[in-house]
Design a protein around this motif. Structure first.
Motif, PDB file in Angstrom:
ATOM      1  N   GLU A 132       0.830  -1.210   0.000  1.00 46.06           N
ATOM      2  CA  GLU A 132       0.000   0.000   0.000  1.00 46.06           C
ATOM      3  C   GLU A 132       0.863   1.258   0.000  1.00 46.06           C
ATOM      4  N   ALA A 133       1.918   1.270   0.816  1.00 46.34           N
ATOM      5  CA  ALA A 133       2.822   2.423   0.870  1.00 46.34           C
ATOM      6  C   ALA A 133       3.546   2.603  -0.461  1.00 46.34           C
ATOM      7  N   MET A 134       3.970   1.505  -1.080  1.00 45.26           N
ATOM      8  CA  MET A 134       4.646   1.588  -2.363  1.00 45.26           C
ATOM      9  C   MET A 134       3.690   2.071  -3.458  1.00 45.26           C
ATOM     10  N   ASP A 135       2.439   1.626  -3.418  1.00 49.13           N
ATOM     11  CA  ASP A 135       1.454   2.118  -4.396  1.00 49.13           C
ATOM     12  C   ASP A 135       1.324   3.630  -4.304  1.00 49.13           C
ATOM     13  N   VAL A 151      18.698  -3.733   0.220  1.00 49.76           N
ATOM     14  CA  VAL A 151      19.669  -2.765  -0.265  1.00 49.76           C
ATOM     15  C   VAL A 151      19.015  -2.031  -1.430  1.00 49.76           C
ATOM     16  N   ALA A 152      18.796  -0.748  -1.275  1.00 48.66           N
ATOM     17  CA  ALA A 152      18.209   0.074  -2.328  1.00 48.66           C
ATOM     18  C   ALA A 152      19.355   0.787  -3.047  1.00 48.66           C
ATOM     19  N   THR A 153      19.568   0.433  -4.294  1.00 47.88           N
ATOM     20  CA  THR A 153      20.705   0.939  -5.059  1.00 47.88           C
ATOM     21  C   THR A 153      20.241   1.981  -6.069  1.00 47.88           C
ATOM     22  N   LEU A 154      20.924   3.095  -6.105  1.00 49.26           N
ATOM     23  CA  LEU A 154      20.648   4.170  -7.059  1.00 49.26           C
ATOM     24  C   LEU A 154      21.765   4.178  -8.088  1.00 49.26           C
ATOM     25  N   ARG A 214      16.399   7.527  -0.591  1.00 52.84           N
ATOM     26  CA  ARG A 214      16.359   7.336   0.871  1.00 52.84           C
ATOM     27  C   ARG A 214      14.922   7.145   1.341  1.00 52.84           C
ATOM     28  N   GLU A 215      14.004   7.939   0.794  1.00 55.61           N
ATOM     29  CA  GLU A 215      12.587   7.796   1.164  1.00 55.61           C
ATOM     30  C   GLU A 215      12.072   6.399   0.798  1.00 55.61           C
ATOM     31  N   PHE A 216      12.467   5.900  -0.369  1.00 58.00           N
ATOM     32  CA  PHE A 216      12.107   4.550  -0.793  1.00 58.00           C
ATOM     33  C   PHE A 216      12.621   3.515   0.218  1.00 58.00           C
ATOM     34  N   ALA A 217      13.873   3.646   0.625  1.00 58.84           N
ATOM     35  CA  ALA A 217      14.460   2.723   1.597  1.00 58.84           C
ATOM     36  C   ALA A 217      13.745   2.826   2.939  1.00 58.84           C
TER      37      ALA A 217
END
Length: 115
Positions: free
Chosen positions: A14-17, A100-103, A84-87
């Motif tokens: 839900e948060a990702m949507d 690990v959220a990679t940009l 960062r917000e995504f992570a």
């Protein structure tokens, strides 16, 4: 992320949507999606000029790419802040897993990334 750790909680979906919806509405989100696990993956390995097909699963791998997104930002600072917000969404809604959220910048050629 770690493989075979189960489905993320509904609150993360839900948060990702909402997160992706906001970015799609303002033009930052260009494309993206989730990926299935490696059990059905097919890799082609190039080694010493020879191509070999290798089918999953891959016992040596502990972490896999779980999804991807192509985003567009005005500058690097905006991209870093949004990553960062995504992570933080994952930390808030699924704290028991390691993600690990990679940009990474998309390459348009042989030049180095712009600052």
């Amino acid at each position: 992320m770690e493989e075979n750790i189960g489905m993320p909680p509904k609150s993360l979906f839900e948060a990702m949507d909402a997160h992706i919806g906001e970015r799609a509405a303002d033009g930052r989100f260009l494309d993206g999606g989730g990926l299935y696990g490696t059990e059905d993956a097919i890799n082609f390995v190039v080694r010493e000029g020879e191509v070999t097909r290798v089918d999953g699963p891959y016992a040596e791998g502990k972490e896999v790419v779980g999804g991807w997104a192509i985003m567009e930002y005005a500058d690097l600072d905006a991209a870093v802040a949004d990553q960062r917000e995504f992570a933080e969404l994952h930390a808030r809604h699924w704290p028991e897993v390691t993600v690990v959220a990679t940009l990474r910048q998309i390459s348009d050629g042989p030049d180095a990334p712009s600052e």
